[in-house]
Scaffold this motif. Structure first.
Motif, PDB file in Angstrom:
ATOM      1  N   UNK A   1       1.487  -1.599  -0.029  1.00 30.38           N
ATOM      2  CA  UNK A   1       0.153  -0.065  -0.217  1.00 30.38           C
ATOM      3  C   UNK A   1       0.997   1.235  -0.304  1.00 30.38           C
ATOM      4  N   UNK A   2       1.556   1.332   0.881  1.00 22.85           N
ATOM      5  CA  UNK A   2       2.506   2.207   0.906  1.00 22.85           C
ATOM      6  C   UNK A   2       3.422   2.919   0.013  1.00 22.85           C
ATOM      7  N   UNK A   3       4.073   1.623  -0.061  1.00 20.04           N
ATOM      8  CA  UNK A   3       4.834   1.851  -1.788  1.00 20.04           C
ATOM      9  C   UNK A   3       4.654   2.192  -2.823  1.00 20.04           C
ATOM     10  N   UNK A   4       3.657   1.804  -3.089  1.00 24.38           N
ATOM     11  CA  UNK A   4       2.343   2.235  -4.394  1.00 24.38           C
ATOM     12  C   UNK A   4       1.816   3.597  -4.326  1.00 24.38           C
ATOM     13  N   UNK A   5       1.513   4.376  -2.864  1.00 22.25           N
ATOM     14  CA  UNK A   5       1.267   5.447  -2.752  1.00 22.25           C
ATOM     15  C   UNK A   5       0.472   5.725  -2.533  1.00 22.25           C
ATOM     16  N   UNK A   6      -0.326   4.690  -2.270  1.00 26.20           N
ATOM     17  CA  UNK A   6      -2.151   4.589  -1.147  1.00 26.20           C
ATOM     18  C   UNK A   6      -1.116   4.763   0.710  1.00 26.20           C
ATOM     19  N   UNK A   7      -2.173   6.321   1.421  1.00 21.48           N
ATOM     20  CA  UNK A   7      -1.208   5.871   2.341  1.00 21.48           C
ATOM     21  C   UNK A   7      -2.098   5.560   3.426  1.00 21.48           C
ATOM     22  N   UNK A   8      -3.298   5.133   3.195  1.00 23.22           N
ATOM     23  CA  UNK A   8      -3.930   4.512   4.324  1.00 23.22           C
ATOM     24  C   UNK A   8      -5.103   3.541   3.879  1.00 23.22           C
ATOM     25  N   UNK A   9      -4.926   2.464   5.165  1.00 23.74           N
ATOM     26  CA  UNK A   9      -5.737   1.852   4.956  1.00 23.74           C
ATOM     27  C   UNK A   9      -7.330   1.907   4.576  1.00 23.74           C
ATOM     28  N   UNK A  10      -8.112   1.412   3.587  1.00 22.53           N
ATOM     29  CA  UNK A  10      -9.422   1.287   3.677  1.00 22.53           C
ATOM     30  C   UNK A  10      -9.846   1.058   5.343  1.00 22.53           C
ATOM     31  N   UNK A  11      -9.981   0.022   6.327  1.00 23.47           N
ATOM     32  CA  UNK A  11     -10.015   0.103   7.039  1.00 23.47           C
ATOM     33  C   UNK A  11      -8.958  -1.180   7.995  1.00 23.47           C
ATOM     34  N   UNK A  12      -9.846  -0.960   9.359  1.00 20.45           N
ATOM     35  CA  UNK A  12      -8.029  -1.990   9.604  1.00 20.45           C
ATOM     36  C   UNK A  12      -8.070  -3.369   9.226  1.00 20.45           C
ATOM     37  N   UNK A  13      -7.377  -4.056   9.098  1.00 12.89           N
ATOM     38  CA  UNK A  13      -7.074  -5.109   7.853  1.00 12.89           C
ATOM     39  C   UNK A  13      -7.653  -6.095   9.240  1.00 12.89           C
ATOM     40  N   UNK A  14      -7.818  -7.277   9.033  1.00 13.98           N
ATOM     41  CA  UNK A  14      -7.927  -8.533   9.623  1.00 13.98           C
ATOM     42  C   UNK A  14      -7.178  -9.552   8.711  1.00 13.98           C
ATOM     43  N   UNK A  15      -6.516 -10.130   9.769  1.00 14.63           N
ATOM     44  CA  UNK A  15      -5.055 -11.353   9.153  1.00 14.63           C
ATOM     45  C   UNK A  15      -5.861 -12.454   9.834  1.00 14.63           C
ATOM     46  N   UNK A  16      -6.118 -13.554  10.142  1.00 16.32           N
ATOM     47  CA  UNK A  16      -7.371 -14.376  10.365  1.00 16.32           C
ATOM     48  C   UNK A  16      -6.560 -15.769   9.948  1.00 16.32           C
ATOM     49  N   UNK A  17      -5.382 -16.492  10.812  1.00 11.43           N
ATOM     50  CA  UNK A  17      -5.760 -18.141  10.352  1.00 11.43           C
ATOM     51  C   UNK A  17      -6.236 -18.851  11.436  1.00 11.43           C
ATOM     52  N   UNK A  18      -6.631 -19.637  10.559  1.00 12.44           N
ATOM     53  CA  UNK A  18      -7.471 -20.848  11.051  1.00 12.44           C
ATOM     54  C   UNK A  18      -8.708 -20.782  12.126  1.00 12.44           C
ATOM     55  N   UNK A  19      -9.047 -20.794  13.047  1.00 15.45           N
ATOM     56  CA  UNK A  19      -9.739 -20.809  13.857  1.00 15.45           C
ATOM     57  C   UNK A  19     -10.524 -19.235  14.078  1.00 15.45           C
TER      58      UNK A  19
ATOM     59  N   UNK B   1      -8.572 -10.226   5.187  1.00 16.21           N
ATOM     60  CA  UNK B   1      -9.803  -8.966   4.457  1.00 16.21           C
ATOM     61  C   UNK B   1      -9.165  -8.068   5.129  1.00 16.21           C
ATOM     62  N   UNK B   2      -8.920  -7.281   3.571  1.00 13.24           N
ATOM     63  CA  UNK B   2      -8.021  -5.532   4.104  1.00 13.24           C
ATOM     64  C   UNK B   2      -8.111  -4.900   2.773  1.00 13.24           C
ATOM     65  N   UNK B   3      -7.823  -3.869   3.041  1.00 10.34           N
ATOM     66  CA  UNK B   3      -7.968  -3.229   1.354  1.00 10.34           C
ATOM     67  C   UNK B   3      -6.821  -1.664   1.864  1.00 10.34           C
ATOM     68  N   UNK B   4      -6.463  -0.714   0.408  1.00  8.49           N
ATOM     69  CA  UNK B   4      -6.346   0.596   0.727  1.00  8.49           C
ATOM     70  C   UNK B   4      -7.366   1.381  -0.068  1.00  8.49           C
ATOM     71  N   UNK B   5      -6.741   2.589   1.013  1.00  4.95           N
ATOM     72  CA  UNK B   5      -7.663   4.297   0.035  1.00  4.95           C
ATOM     73  C   UNK B   5      -6.626   4.709  -1.286  1.00  4.95           C
ATOM     74  N   UNK B   6      -7.555   5.261  -2.082  1.00  4.43           N
ATOM     75  CA  UNK B   6      -6.853   5.805  -3.113  1.00  4.43           C
ATOM     76  C   UNK B   6      -7.938   6.874  -3.655  1.00  4.43           C
ATOM     77  N   UNK B   7      -7.328   8.041  -3.291  1.00  2.47           N
ATOM     78  CA  UNK B   7      -7.865   9.787  -2.757  1.00  2.47           C
ATOM     79  C   UNK B   7      -9.190   9.563  -2.313  1.00  2.47           C
ATOM     80  N   UNK B   8      -9.518   9.147  -0.731  1.00  2.80           N
ATOM     81  CA  UNK B   8     -10.190   8.900   0.015  1.00  2.80           C
ATOM     82  C   UNK B   8     -10.588   8.075  -0.852  1.00  2.80           C
ATOM     83  N   UNK B   9     -11.240   7.046  -1.583  1.00  2.00           N
ATOM     84  CA  UNK B   9     -12.503   5.843  -2.195  1.00  2.00           C
ATOM     85  C   UNK B   9     -12.271   4.988  -1.866  1.00  2.00           C
ATOM     86  N   UNK B  10     -12.547   4.002  -1.199  1.00  6.34           N
ATOM     87  CA  UNK B  10     -12.162   2.500  -0.601  1.00  6.34           C
ATOM     88  C   UNK B  10     -12.417   1.224  -2.156  1.00  6.34           C
ATOM     89  N   UNK B  11     -11.407   0.068  -1.938  1.00  5.69           N
ATOM     90  CA  UNK B  11     -12.042  -0.851  -2.182  1.00  5.69           C
ATOM     91  C   UNK B  11     -12.092  -1.827  -0.446  1.00  5.69           C
TER      92      UNK B  11
END
Length: 434
Positions: free
Chosen positions: A214-232, A255-265
């Motif tokens: 995200x940061x390397x590509x210039x997307x400075x903000x995550x669109x929401x708090x990332x979920x990285x959930x292994x197993x249960x 479940x994770x994504x970034x914003x670009x110019x404030x628009x979410x994915x």
């Protein structure tokens, strides 16, 4: 985006208004602890109408029978503030940049708001915003009501956010392109996570791999708090601890994504930690994917969202019956909400300037809105089988799978904006080998 886009949006909002004054404020800074602030993120409604990302700014739209006026309040240039925090745009540069009738100093708003409301009958504000800006506006309206010689005064306070968010529901071409950029960066991040994942990693290490993209590509903000959930952990729908160790033989749901110019994915993929689906994982994954593909295929103008929700629940209930998790007639199981134990959330939500765009889902009569070209929605079916659920066959326990894509409604049907992200089991296993 071009300033004309924001001018057009303001004009559309004015068309929706009756005679009166609308006040739309920027977001405040939020304190993280003591004198440290969270990274600033502009109010989506304010940005939608201005494209301006500075705090302490106010947009005024004034409409009477004889005149329409747009005023933007911004912070004046301050040398000391610039030394510590960087220069603000300032009044003169704002006059050059924005297509508004007037640009004024934010410090003057409190003294001027009473005059701006004089002889108006409607005040359009965010009814649930308790900021000082709106407190001052309501106080000014009250004072005018009690002032001799004022023939007309505010007698109706209306919700401006409903009007703005109704406009936000249909995305223009430039908005769709911005969302596509966010999705393209998110796609790269999900693919990197698949390639890097291995047993023994921590969940937060996969999160870090995605944040790097995200940061390397210039997307400075995550669109929401990332979920990285292994197993249960995948069976906790809003799991955000991201601290556990990823285990061989488990799945990991991201479940994770970034914003670009404030628009979410907003993207979710579930894949095997070791890169290869087990037979039971394939069995469940195939069901969730089939449901998602069939629901997406049903999207087209005229289809109502509540019908789509009902259809998705029927498909998920059928899947649970076929897996042997539930038994009985589908209609009876749905009426008893038995399927909700394993498919508890909705099929999707609007997406745009907010990851959960707060646009209306029903019309003013309470009827579900029908899809129109330009709407963007997530489609995200899931099945969740907790490790401690003794009511299901043991082989399913601890498996949680969600698959989420971002779908644009088109004149002909739909476009899956995130179709480039590996999703079939074959695509995922191939990506994991990288």
């Amino acid at each position: 985006m071009n300033e004309n886009h924001f001018l057009n949006r303001r004009n559309k909002l004015l068309d929706c208004m009756e005679e009166g004054v609308a006040i739309i404020a920027s977001a405040p800074h939020l304190i993280r602890s003591n004198d440290s602030e969270y990274p600033y993120r502009q109010s989506s409604d304010f940005y939608y109408l201005t494209g301006f990302e500075e705090h302490n700014s106010i947009l005024i739209l004034s409409k009477s029978f004889t005149e329409i006026k747009t005023i933007l309040y911004v912070e004046a240039y301050n040398a000391e503030y610039a030394l510590w925090n960087g220069a603000k745009l300032g009044i003169e540069k704002a006059r050059e940049r924005f297509h508004v009738d007037e640009v004024r100093d934010s410090a003057e708003y409190a003294k001027e708001i009473k005059e701006l409301l004089r002889e108006h009958i409607n005040l359009y504000i965010d009814l649930f915003d308790e900021s000082e800006i709106l407190i001052q506006a309501k106080a000014a309206a009250k004072a005018l009501r009690e002032t001799r010689g004022v023939k007309r005064h505010i007698h109706s306070i209306r919700d401006v956010t409903y009007l703005i968010r109704s406009l936000r529901l249909i995305k223009a071409a430039e908005e769709i392109e911005t969302i596509k950029t966010a999705i393209a960066i998110t796609a790269e991040a999900h693919h990197d996570a698949m390639r890097q994942c291995c047993a023994g990693m921590k969940e937060f290490q996969l999160q870090a791999a995605m944040s790097y993209v995200f940061l390397h590509r210039g997307a400075m903000n995550e669109a929401y708090g990332a979920i990285v959930a292994g197993g249960n952990n995948a069976n906790t729908l809003h799991y955000i601890d991201n601290r556990d160790t990823l285990r061989d033989g488990d799945l990991v749901l991201i479940d994770a994504a970034c914003e670009w110019e404030l628009y979410a994915s907003d993207i979710t993929r579930t894949f095997p930690v070791n890169g290869t689906f087990s037979d039971v994982q394939k069995e469940v994954y195939e069901k969730v994917l089939d449901v998602q593909l069939r629901v997406i295929e049903a999207i087209r103008p005229g289809v109502k969202r509540d019908w789509l929700q009902t259809y998705s629940e029927e498909l998920l209930c059928d899947a649970l019956i076929e897996l042997g998790i539930l038994s009985g007639e589908r209609s009876a199981l749905i009426e008893a909400k038995e399927h909700k134990k394993y498919a508890p959330h909705g099929i999707g939500h609007w997406m745009g300037l907010d990851v959960h765009d707060p646009c209306p889902y029903v019309d003013e009569s309470g009827e579900s809105l029908a899809f129109e070209a330009g709407m963007v929605m997530t489609i995200e079916p899931g099945l969740y089988f907790r490790a401690d659920d003794e009511n299901i066959p043991e082989r399913f326990r601890g498996i949680g799978i969600r698959i989420e894509d971002n779908i644009l409604v088109t004149e002909e049907g739909y476009e899956n904006l995130s179709a480039m992200i590996a999703k079939s089991m074959e695509e995922i296993e191939e990506m994991c080998k990288g």
